[in-house]
Design a protein around this motif. Sequence first.
Motif, PDB file in Angstrom:
ATOM      1  N   GLN A   3       0.837  -1.200   0.000  1.00  0.00           N
ATOM      2  CA  GLN A   3       0.000   0.000   0.000  1.00  0.00           C
ATOM      3  C   GLN A   3       0.871   1.250   0.000  1.00  0.00           C
ATOM      4  OE1 GLN A   3      -3.225   0.072   2.822  1.00  0.00           O
ATOM      5  NE2 GLN A   3      -3.924  -1.966   2.252  1.00  0.00           N
TER       6      GLN A   3
ATOM      7  N   SER B 186      -6.053   3.003   2.648  1.00  0.00           N
ATOM      8  CA  SER B 186      -6.614   1.988   3.532  1.00  0.00           C
ATOM      9  C   SER B 186      -8.117   2.174   3.698  1.00  0.00           C
ATOM     10  CB  SER B 186      -5.920   2.044   4.889  1.00  0.00           C
ATOM     11  OG  SER B 186      -6.492   1.104   5.767  1.00  0.00           O
TER      12      SER B 186
ATOM     13  N   THR C  44     -11.057  -0.542   2.574  1.00  0.00           N
ATOM     14  CA  THR C  44     -11.859  -1.173   3.624  1.00  0.00           C
ATOM     15  C   THR C  44     -13.299  -0.667   3.659  1.00  0.00           C
ATOM     16  OG1 THR C  44     -11.124   0.454   5.261  1.00  0.00           O
ATOM     17  CG2 THR C  44      -9.868  -1.616   5.113  1.00  0.00           C
TER      18      THR C  44
END
Length: 78
Positions: free
Chosen positions: A25, A40, A44
């Motif tokens: 990432q 992130s 998610t």
Amino acid sequence: MSEATAEDQLRSHTRAALQAAGISQAEVCRQIGCSTKYLSQMLTGHATLTLTWAEGILGLAGQRLVIGTQPDEPGSST
């Protein structure tokens, strides 16, 4: 059990593509210009993963985003 939304499916595929390509990432963020926190959140579901972001991320994983449509199945609810 409910079906995954299109955005859920896109997130899942994008995460899997990054893992399969062995790209961190942090490296994605360096190349596309976003923070690791924001990436992130997109991956998610805490932030929207737009088609533009997904296209850039998938491109780094050696994939391209293809969008299509198909007719409803007979008898399916809309």
